[in-house]
Every structure is written in structure tokens, then in C-alpha cells.
Design a protein around this motif. Structure first.
Motif, mmCIF file in Angstrom:
data_model
loop_
_atom_site.group_PDB
_atom_site.id
_atom_site.type_symbol
_atom_site.label_atom_id
_atom_site.label_comp_id
_atom_site.label_asym_id
_atom_site.label_seq_id
_atom_site.Cartn_x
_atom_site.Cartn_y
_atom_site.Cartn_z
ATOM 1 N N PRO A 120 0.751 -0.946 0.084
ATOM 2 C CA PRO A 120 -0.638 -0.215 -0.122
ATOM 3 C C PRO A 120 1.081 1.188 0.040
ATOM 4 O O PRO A 120 2.087 1.301 -0.114
ATOM 5 C CB PRO A 120 -0.682 0.320 1.331
ATOM 6 C CG PRO A 120 -0.546 -1.392 2.124
ATOM 7 C CD PRO A 120 1.009 -1.827 1.616
ATOM 8 N N PHE A 121 0.867 2.353 -0.214
ATOM 9 C CA PHE A 121 0.365 3.861 0.603
ATOM 10 C C PHE A 121 0.038 4.501 0.855
ATOM 11 O O PHE A 121 -1.381 4.170 0.994
ATOM 12 C CB PHE A 121 0.507 4.659 -1.265
ATOM 13 C CG PHE A 121 1.212 3.996 -2.457
ATOM 14 C CD1 PHE A 121 2.148 3.201 -2.727
ATOM 15 C CD2 PHE A 121 1.656 5.033 -3.205
ATOM 16 C CE1 PHE A 121 3.009 2.843 -3.820
ATOM 17 C CE2 PHE A 121 2.947 5.386 -4.881
ATOM 18 C CZ PHE A 121 3.122 3.827 -5.106
ATOM 19 N N GLY A 122 1.098 4.887 1.586
ATOM 20 C CA GLY A 122 0.332 5.181 3.204
ATOM 21 C C GLY A 122 1.215 7.039 3.414
ATOM 22 O O GLY A 122 1.799 7.462 2.666
ATOM 23 N N ILE A 123 -0.159 7.067 4.485
ATOM 24 C CA ILE A 123 0.547 9.065 4.412
ATOM 25 C C ILE A 123 0.765 8.713 5.933
ATOM 26 O O ILE A 123 0.731 8.542 6.788
ATOM 27 C CB ILE A 123 -0.710 9.723 4.523
ATOM 28 C CG1 ILE A 123 -1.293 10.395 3.277
ATOM 29 C CG2 ILE A 123 -0.255 11.472 4.608
ATOM 30 C CD1 ILE A 123 -2.733 10.575 2.979
ATOM 31 N N ALA A 124 2.087 9.243 5.522
ATOM 32 C CA ALA A 124 3.128 9.517 7.410
ATOM 33 C C ALA A 124 2.551 10.317 8.280
ATOM 34 O O ALA A 124 1.985 12.152 7.669
ATOM 35 C CB ALA A 124 4.958 10.502 6.929
ATOM 36 N N ARG A 125 2.210 10.253 9.014
ATOM 37 C CA ARG A 125 1.539 10.820 10.370
ATOM 38 C C ARG A 125 2.184 12.085 10.848
ATOM 39 O O ARG A 125 1.570 13.165 11.178
ATOM 40 C CB ARG A 125 1.583 9.812 11.966
ATOM 41 C CG ARG A 125 0.290 10.451 12.606
ATOM 42 C CD ARG A 125 0.284 9.742 13.760
ATOM 43 N NE ARG A 125 0.434 8.160 13.500
ATOM 44 C CZ ARG A 125 -1.319 8.198 14.014
ATOM 45 N NH1 ARG A 125 -2.126 8.697 14.530
ATOM 46 N NH2 ARG A 125 -1.913 6.600 13.624
ATOM 47 N N GLN A 126 3.325 12.005 10.150
ATOM 48 C CA GLN A 126 4.281 13.339 10.764
ATOM 49 C C GLN A 126 3.863 14.349 9.691
ATOM 50 O O GLN A 126 4.639 15.597 10.151
ATOM 51 C CB GLN A 126 5.450 13.739 11.023
ATOM 52 C CG GLN A 126 6.372 12.338 10.209
ATOM 53 C CD GLN A 126 6.682 10.680 10.624
ATOM 54 O OE1 GLN A 126 5.720 10.369 11.197
ATOM 55 N NE2 GLN A 126 7.730 10.312 10.961
ATOM 56 N N SER A 127 3.521 13.580 8.395
ATOM 57 C CA SER A 127 3.676 14.510 7.231
ATOM 58 C C SER A 127 2.802 16.493 7.758
ATOM 59 O O SER A 127 1.928 16.178 8.499
ATOM 60 C CB SER A 127 2.904 14.479 6.516
ATOM 61 O OG SER A 127 2.787 15.237 5.421
ATOM 62 N N ARG A 128 2.818 17.193 7.497
ATOM 63 C CA ARG A 128 2.660 18.547 7.364
ATOM 64 C C ARG A 128 1.685 19.424 6.332
ATOM 65 O O ARG A 128 0.804 19.871 6.419
ATOM 66 C CB ARG A 128 3.427 19.615 7.467
ATOM 67 C CG ARG A 128 4.195 19.019 8.739
ATOM 68 C CD ARG A 128 5.268 20.459 9.175
ATOM 69 N NE ARG A 128 6.142 20.438 10.009
ATOM 70 C CZ ARG A 128 7.253 20.138 10.073
ATOM 71 N NH1 ARG A 128 8.401 19.760 8.749
ATOM 72 N NH2 ARG A 128 8.591 20.070 11.517
ATOM 73 N N GLN A 129 1.809 17.991 5.387
ATOM 74 C CA GLN A 129 0.750 18.247 3.665
ATOM 75 C C GLN A 129 -0.090 16.809 4.075
ATOM 76 O O GLN A 129 -0.409 16.618 2.844
ATOM 77 C CB GLN A 129 2.000 18.455 3.196
ATOM 78 C CG GLN A 129 2.682 19.001 3.041
ATOM 79 C CD GLN A 129 2.801 20.491 3.565
ATOM 80 O OE1 GLN A 129 1.376 20.961 2.977
ATOM 81 N NE2 GLN A 129 3.671 21.705 3.743
ATOM 82 N N GLN A 130 -0.781 17.334 4.906
ATOM 83 C CA GLN A 130 -1.962 15.658 5.005
ATOM 84 C C GLN A 130 -3.343 15.890 3.789
ATOM 85 O O GLN A 130 -3.553 15.169 3.004
ATOM 86 C CB GLN A 130 -2.659 15.522 6.257
ATOM 87 C CG GLN A 130 -1.657 15.046 7.584
ATOM 88 C CD GLN A 130 -1.159 13.745 7.890
ATOM 89 O OE1 GLN A 130 -2.093 13.275 7.797
ATOM 90 N NE2 GLN A 130 -0.202 13.582 8.382
#
Length: 441
Positions: free
Chosen positions: A315-325
């Protein structure tokens, strides 16, 4: 299919004459380009599928104003790099591609997507069930299945015809067919990969055998159960292809997956059970086989037509710490678009970005896709019926290390199956006590 017909079909499928045509049926991206100027970085391993996506990133940027950078990390280093980034609390990456078996340990570092999925723009029902489950842990969804591999049975069509046997559908049929082919041709009936130390590759077919015999890695209380009678029978059946039936290429005891595939490509095997991407290797420039010699069929079933096969999902996931959710979610909608996927699997112009990998049920069933890709996708979908992924356990890599060593020891040193599995079970029990592992696998 003649080359001219193939090229015509591929051109019609991928929209070569109008490359952006696929995006006309694209995802519901937010209008007005609210995230224009945003930059996103995604960590992922090299693959031709991802290179094909990368070629089309300018289309995403034109539609959204978001610029995306693909940053490749060798697969063997990916988990360590992901873990280091996550534990360190860094924000260098906004998205990441990860192996399904890593989700239990990575879920705390990924953003749950369920609230975003609630609007229905991305319908998880468009994926096979095994792919959906691979993205979920603890009741939450942490990614979209962008890359995945079903298993297929590959066989030498010419040698099977020479021996007068049909492609097998079950394990027992495989033993009979491979024995007949080997007797008629002198070519090893099967190629296997039993060696340890190659990313648990010797466990993929073993898991088919385990589940097909009604056994599990762990019981419902998190205790090892693969050493119980059903697991012993399954493991014995797995190693007996080499040790008892003597229809496996003799090198199989030391083969990893690459060695196994190469052996068949060089004419040293008549049957092989492996991921579907192998077709391009068996029919490629470095293979001694001609495309007409390579046949394929849905993965063998062990014990019954309903027994599970193994699938691998990335899968592709979004990093929790990303500032660009929010911008990262726009990219996930775009990269998981079924129309983009179809365009990529049909575009064969550049060998460096030509790929068969798809995850949508509609793509697997698409007539144009199957015409261009020789019917691989329909066969793959059949393999996925009832498929499972490896257990979702935070300490799965440690458990798998004990299991792969046990399998390798049985075939390389002759250690009895029961003794090898008992020793591995003792190791796993200690690991699970330390990790507090629970759950069926």
C-alpha cells in the motif's frame, strides 16, 4: 498475437495518441487547486510500475499545482529506512510505500484514512478483498493498495504437450504432471526455492501448504501451532517435492526466488509457483525460452479448490508526521485511480516502465488489459479468490526468520520435519512472550 495486432491493442488501451485521455475519467480532485505550491516526497522501492507513475507526475501537477518527488530506496533497506524515519519523528517524507506484513509495526506512524474514505470518492470495494484487508489493522485503514502480487503457476507449455499432460490445478496434480514431464523430457519437473536468508522467500509456497492442510502459524491465543500434526504434514508435503518425489531441480535446496526464476528461464525447470511479475523474466531477452513455450495458470490449490493462496500487497500510506496531510490525500486519490492503472499496464513502449502490476478488480477483468497482457490478469484474479496475506504481527520478521531457517535446515541437512518445527516453535514462543503477540495467523 502478431506484433502489429499487439501494438494496436496496446495503443488503444493506453491512449498513446492522447496521453492525458485517461485522466478525463480521473479521481475527484479538489477544484481550484487549493494546495498549489505544495511539495510532497514519497519513499518507495524501485519498480517499473513506479517509474511509469513518475513519468505522469506532470499531469498531477498540472491538475493540482502539487509537485511530487519519488525518492527510491532499495527494497532490502526500505523497512529500516521507514522505521528510522518514523521513530525519529522526521518529516522528510509525506507518503510511503510499505509491505503489508510491516503494517502492525508501522501503524502508529501512519495516518488513518477512514474519515477521508467516508466521502466515497475512493471506494475500497473496487479492490479484491485480500487487498483491502492488507491495508487495515486494528479496525482502521492505513493505506491504499497500489502495488500487489498474486501467485501464478508457470509451466513449460511445450514440455507439457510433449508429455501429454494438462496444467495442474491442485498440488497432487502438480506432482503427477511434473513427474510425467520430467520422465518424458529429462528436464526437472519443478523448480523450488528452499534457502533461508532471502527475505523469507522459502515461506511463500510453504504458507499455501500450511493453510491448505488446515494449519496456522499461530493459534487464537498467539501460541505457535505450525508444529502440530497438520503443520507437520504440510511441511512434509512441501519439502517432499525435492526429498521424496525427486522432481525438483537439485539446486532448489540452495535456490532463492531469483535463482529459481533464472533456472526456469534457462530451461532447467518445467514448473514453477511464484509471483505474476515473473512472466516478463521468462519471456524476456535474457531467457532461453520463447514466449510460446511459457504457459501460466491460476496458482495451485492445496487440499481443496477453496484453499488460500498467498498475496503480497504494497500500500501507499500517509506519514502521520507529514505537515501536508490534505495534499497527500489528493495524491493518493490520483495515484490509485483505476484509469491511471489501466494506462500503465497497457503502455509497453518503454521496457523500463512497462509493468503488469494492477490492484483493481476492474483492471483484472478488462478485455483490453488482458489482450495486451496475454490474459495474465484474469488468471491472477482467479488466484486471488480466498487469498490471504502473511499474519499481521509486529514481530512477524522475527517469527519468519525462525520458520525460514527450519525449512532450509530440513532440506539442506536432513533434519526431521517434526524436530525442526519443534525447535522453531520454541523460538517463536519465546519471541511472542517477549512481544505479547496475540491473534491468529
Amino acid at each position: 498475437m502478431k506484433r502489429r495486432q499487439f501494438l494496436a491493442a496496446a495503443a488503444a488501451c493506453s491512449g498513446w495518441s492522447a496521453m492525458p485521455a485517461w485522466s478525463q475519467a480521473g479521481p475527484d480532485l479538489k477544484p481550484g487547486r487549493p494546495y498549489a505550491g505544495t511539495r510532497l516526497a514519497i519513499m518507495l522501492p524501485p519498480s517499473s510500475q513506479f517509474r511509469a507513475q513518475e513519468k505522469r507526475l506532470d499531469e498531477f501537477e498540472a491538475a493540482t499545482g502539487i509537485k511530487v518527488a519519488y525518492q527510491y530506496v532499495p527494497y532490502g533497506q526500505l523497512l529500516e529506512k521507514l522505521t528510522t524515519e518514523a521513530v525519529g519523528g522526521g518529516s522528510a517524507y509525506d507518503l510511503m510505500a510499505y509491505q503489508d506484513s510491516w503494517l502492525a509495526s508501522l501503524s502508529g506512524y501512519l495516518s488513518p484514512l477512514d474519515a477521508r474514505l467516508a466521502d466515497g470518492v475512493v471506494d475500497l470495494g473496487r479492490y479484491p478483498e485480500v487487498y483491502r484487508k492488507a491495508c487495515q489493522y486494528g479496525g482502521a485503514t492505513y493505506g491504499l493498495p497500489v502495488r500487489a502480487h498474486p501467485q501464478l503457476l508457470f509451466y513449460r507449455r511445450d514440455l507439457y504437450e510433449q508429455a501429454g499432460v494438462e496444467p495442474p490445478r491442485t498440488w497432487d496434480q502438480m506432482l503427477t504432471a511434473a513427474t510425467a514431464v520430467q520422465a518424458a523430457s529429462g528436464v526437472p519437473g519443478v523448480v523450488m526455492d528452499y534457502v533461508k536468508g532471502s527475505g523469507f522467500q522459502n515461506l511463500w509456497i510453504w504458507l499455501n501448504c500450511l493453510w491448505g492442510h488446515g494449519a496456522e502459524v499461530l493459534d487464537a491465543d498467539g501460541r505457535p501451532s505450525f508444529q502440530l500434526p497438520a503443520g507437520v504434514q504440510a511441511t512434509q508435503a512441501y519439502v517432499d517435492v525435492l526429498l521424496k518425489h525427486r522432481i525438483a531441480n537439485p539446486g532448489s535446496s540452495q535456490f532463492n526466488e531469483y535463482d529459481m526464476v533464472n533456472a526456469m528461464a534457462q530451461g532447467n525447470g518445467a514448473t514453477m509457483m511464484v509471483w505474476w511479475w515473473t512472466y516478463s523474466v521468462l519471456t524476456g531477452e535474457r531467457s532461453r525460452l520463447k514466449p510460446g513455450q511459457v504457459g501460466f495458470a491460476p496458482m495451485l490449490r492445496v487440499g481443496s479448490p477453496q484453499s488460500p493462496t498467498v498475496a503480497i500487497v504494497m500500500p501507499f500510506g500517509i506519514a502521520r508526521q507529514s505537515r501536508q496531510q490534505d495534499a497527500a490525500w489528493e495524491f493518493l486519490k490520483w495515484v490509485s485511480n483505476p484509469a491511471l492503472e489501466k494506462a500503465i499496464v497497457c503502455d509497453k513502449r518503454d521496457p523500463q516502465s512497462a509493468d503488469i502490476v494492477a490492484t483493481h478488480t476492474a483492471t483484472y477483468l478488462d478485455d483490453e488489459v488482458n489482450q495486451v497482457n496475454h490474459g495474465l490478469h484474469r488468471a491472477a484474479l482467479a488466484s486471488l479468490q480466498g487469498a490471504r496475506t502473511v499474519p499481521q504481527l509486529a514481530n512477524w520478521p522475527q517469527i519468519a526468520t525462525a520458520l525460514e531457517a527450519a525449512v532450509s535446515e530440513i532440506v539442506s541437512s536432513g533434519k526431521p520435519v517434526q524436530a525442526a518445527l519443534d525447535d522453531a516453535a520454541a523460538q517463536v514462543a519465546r519471541m511472542n512472550r517477549r512481544a505479547g503477540a496475540r491473534g491468529r495467523g
